[in-house]
Design a protein around this motif. Structure first.
Motif, PDB file in Angstrom:
ATOM      1  N   GLU A 189       3.983  -0.282   4.552  1.00  0.00           N
ATOM      2  CA  GLU A 189       4.348  -1.026   3.347  1.00  0.00           C
ATOM      3  C   GLU A 189       5.413  -2.068   3.644  1.00  0.00           C
ATOM      4  O   GLU A 189       5.390  -3.174   3.104  1.00  0.00           O
ATOM      5  CB  GLU A 189       4.857  -0.057   2.266  1.00  0.00           C
ATOM      6  CG  GLU A 189       3.783   0.851   1.693  1.00  0.00           C
ATOM      7  CD  GLU A 189       2.656   0.072   1.060  1.00  0.00           C
ATOM      8  OE1 GLU A 189       2.951  -0.931   0.351  1.00  0.00           O
ATOM      9  OE2 GLU A 189       1.483   0.441   1.246  1.00  0.00           O
ATOM     10  N   LYS A 369      11.978  -0.514   5.195  1.00  0.00           N
ATOM     11  CA  LYS A 369      11.531   0.322   4.088  1.00  0.00           C
ATOM     12  C   LYS A 369      10.587   1.383   4.604  1.00  0.00           C
ATOM     13  O   LYS A 369       9.726   1.106   5.433  1.00  0.00           O
ATOM     14  CB  LYS A 369      10.817  -0.541   3.043  1.00  0.00           C
ATOM     15  CG  LYS A 369      10.249   0.249   1.861  1.00  0.00           C
ATOM     16  CD  LYS A 369       9.503  -0.679   0.920  1.00  0.00           C
ATOM     17  CE  LYS A 369       8.876   0.108  -0.232  1.00  0.00           C
ATOM     18  NZ  LYS A 369       8.117  -0.788  -1.144  1.00  0.00           N
ATOM     19  N   THR A 371       8.357   4.562   2.898  1.00  0.00           N
ATOM     20  CA  THR A 371       8.019   5.198   1.627  1.00  0.00           C
ATOM     21  C   THR A 371       7.969   6.709   1.751  1.00  0.00           C
ATOM     22  O   THR A 371       7.823   7.265   2.843  1.00  0.00           O
ATOM     23  CB  THR A 371       6.659   4.697   1.109  1.00  0.00           C
ATOM     24  OG1 THR A 371       5.632   5.184   1.991  1.00  0.00           O
ATOM     25  CG2 THR A 371       6.618   3.173   1.073  1.00  0.00           C
TER      26      THR A 371
END
Length: 623
Positions: A189, A369, A371
């Protein structure tokens, strides 16, 4: 053993965090952990031995009482077709001749999938399956399920040949479908939101190479779909392990890591490991030791503490505590394999993906990032690995982890070594695979051998030449990074023999090492027997195994088995329609091994003529 223990072991045991290793010709021993003296390796192909005459083997018995043991002389004649094909009836010999001959026609090999599809339409499903079982399927595949393969396995065992079971079913998907699956599963992501990140291009997915089946002739390929698909593939491996345990007392089963989880994790973790190697290189250079060999390299503790503090690994007091444990710091130095104590236990998988940024001097996450779902996917992959290792232990089966592409392999090898540290304490249950066409193959083997010796577990290795050469070279050239493959076939042969000799020496000195010589190369087999003879390694100790594919090189496998050497056939199985991709590769590989298959065809004709002229037209094997 839960996945958290495996995770903790991964973080603690950062043995792969080493700089690119430069090794001298001498046999290296750890100064920190080994009491064995250093020895010079024998020059790689420096001793002459017969390549066309029968191989004479002198080995001593398992008693290890060399003074009293009388050498047993065994001659293995790879030209003796009577012994090589004792397990085959005349129909099987004719089938082998037909299949190998068909594999020499380029148009049949190049268009084999189209021809099989056409045959299915013309003959219908039932007749097509019968035709395949009379030819390619019958030659290279043992059967459709766990029960149907048992007669072949038992027959081979009667002639001294064991089995490495491999459920060889693959998805038959288009290139477009493969590319979509690979890009979806390899791009995180964070990368989707910020495609221009600092990830290394080797460890990123590239659409032009996302169909990993291209340029591969002898390895299964798995594409990630979802977590339930991975669970199903784990169940398939479990069934294969149970079948192996139920059909033999000393079998192997093969698995692939890319079948067990999202490959994004393997890419990311591989990049982390490679970056940590560079970190070691920087630390060594700071102390003026970058030119030393890996296992002789030691870093002085005080300068190391200063460097780690500056890099933000931790506060000075924390680093002092890390480097002054029971096993570290007593000599005032730390070697590269001792690095496993420098990182705290962390159960968050994402924390494995921390890398040193040498420009900022800080440890930073590989991705900005990460998730919650990506975290769960990584944990599930480790859980599946753990489950398979437990099933192998419970069923008395040795688990062979296949090697894959170099952008996945650092993570795969690391996970495999962590399984070995947990499950190989009493006996060799987990085997790692080393691809000897890689420039770094010897470096990888010697470091893992040393780790096993230091920690006291059983080292298990399968040595192969490799399955991804063309794909790896094309990818490196197009994307722009160093070609990881040896320059030519002779260099690969030398690398294979060098790695093999290293493990054989370890077996000679420390009976906890084990190796599978997975090769169709007759010269390599003779090289191994010659070295075993020199070192007094008895085949009955079951430390050195030989492996070939089912349906190929019977003139090597069966004489070895009948002479008492542990030898195994890589035994694929699965429904006819679902193993067509495997059969397609077998056809291609036979064409690529023209020299070997020509010799095999000659020996098959020789045996068939011997039987016909000797009145054995209806020959049936007795066992």
């Amino acid at each position: 053993m839960s996945y958290t223990k495996l995770t903790s072991a991964l973080v603690r045991a950062n043995k792969d965090n080493i700089n690119r290793i430069r090794l001298s010709s001498g046999r290296l021993r750890s100064t920190a952990a080994s009491t064995q003296p250093k020895e010079k390796s024998k020059e790689l192909l420096g001793e002459e031995f017969a390549l066309v005459k029968p191989v004479q083997v002198d080995f001593i018995s398992e008693t290890k009482n060399v003074a009293n043991a009388q050498p047993c002389k065994v001659e293995i004649d790879f030209e003796n077709t009577k012994e090589a094909y004792r397990s085959k009836d005349n129909i099987e010999l004719l089938r082998s001749l037909l299949v190998f001959k068909l594999c020499t026609f380029d148009i049949l090999v190049d268009k084999n999938k189209e021809l099989m599809a056409l045959s299915k339409k013309v003959f219908g499903q039932r007749l097509f399956e019968k035709l395949m079982k009379m030819t390619f399927y019958g030659q290279f595949v043992a059967g459709e399920d766990h029960e149907s393969i048992k007669p072949l396995i038992r027959k081979n065992q009667a002639f001294g040949v064991g089995a490495v079971l491999d459920y060889s079913v693959e998805e038959d998907i288009t290139q477009e479908e493969a590319e979509k699956k690979e890009m979806d599963s390899c791009v995180s992501e964070a990368e989707k939101e910020s495609p221009d990140n600092d990830r290394e291009k080797k460890y990123k997915a590239h659409r032009q190479f996302s169909d990993r089946r291209g340029g591969v002739t002898s390895a299964r390929t798995y594409f990630y779909a979802d977590e339930s698909k991975c669970d199903k593939q784990m169940e398939t491996f479990i069934n294969c392990i149970r079948a192996s345990g139920g059909s033999s007392v000393d079998g192997f089963s093969a698995i692939k890591m890319t079948a067990l989880g999202r490959p994004q994790f393997l890419l990311q973790f591989s990049e982390v490991l490679v970056k940590w190697r560079r970190f070691f290189n920087v630390l060594a250079a700071q102390q003026g030791k970058s030119g030393l060999t890996a296992l002789e390299q030691t870093l002085d503790l005080e300068p190391l503490k200063e460097s780690l503090t500056k890099l933000g690994v931790g506060a000075k007091n924390d680093i002092d505590n890390l480097l002054t444990g029971e096993k570290l710091g007593s000599s005032g130095t730390i070697d590269l394999l001792d690095w496993n104590s420098l990182i705290d236990d962390r159960t968050e998988i994402s924390n494995l993906l921390m890398v040193p940024n040498l420009q900022t001097g800080k440890l930073e996450p590989l991705l900005k990032k990460f998730t919650v779902e990506e975290e769960k996917q990584m944990k599930r992959m480790l859980q599946r690995v753990d489950v398979l290792a437990k099933h192998a232990m419970e069923n008395g089966v040795r688990l062979m982890v296949d090697a894959e592409q170099t952008y996945f392999q650092p993570a795969i090898s690391r996970l495999t070594v962590e399984m070995q540290r947990i499950f190989n304490k009493e006996k060799p249950t987990i085997f790692n695979t080393y691809q000897c066409y890689l420039k770094e193959a010897y470096d990888n083997v010697i470091v893992d051998v040393e780790l096993a010796r230091r920690e006291g577990w059983h080292f298990g290795a399968k040595l192969v030449r490799g399955a991804y050469m063309y794909q790896e070279r094309d990818r490196a050239r197009e994307i722009g990074y160093e070609d990881p493959i040896n320059p030519d076939y002779e260099a690969t042969n030398q690398m294979y023999h060098k790695c093999l000799e290293l493990v054989l020496e370890e077996i000679e000195q420390n009976r906890k090492a084990n190796v599978m010589v997975a090769s169709h190369n007759e010269e390599t087999v003779k090289f191994t027997i010659h070295k075993m003879n020199q070192m007094g390694l008895s085949p009955t100790e079951n430390k050195v195994y030989f492996g070939q594919l089912l349906g190929m090189c019977d003139q090597i496998s069966f004489p070895l088995g009948q002479a008492g050497f542990p030898v195994y056939k890589y035994v694929p199985y699965g429904p006819v329609n679902e193993v067509i991709p495997y059969l397609s590769r077998r056809a291609q590989e036979n064409r690529g091994m023209m020299k070997g298959s020509q010799r095999e065809r000659t020996l098959l004709w020789k045996e068939l003529m011997r039987r016909v002229l000797g009145g054995q037209i209806l020959y049936k094997p007795v066992y």
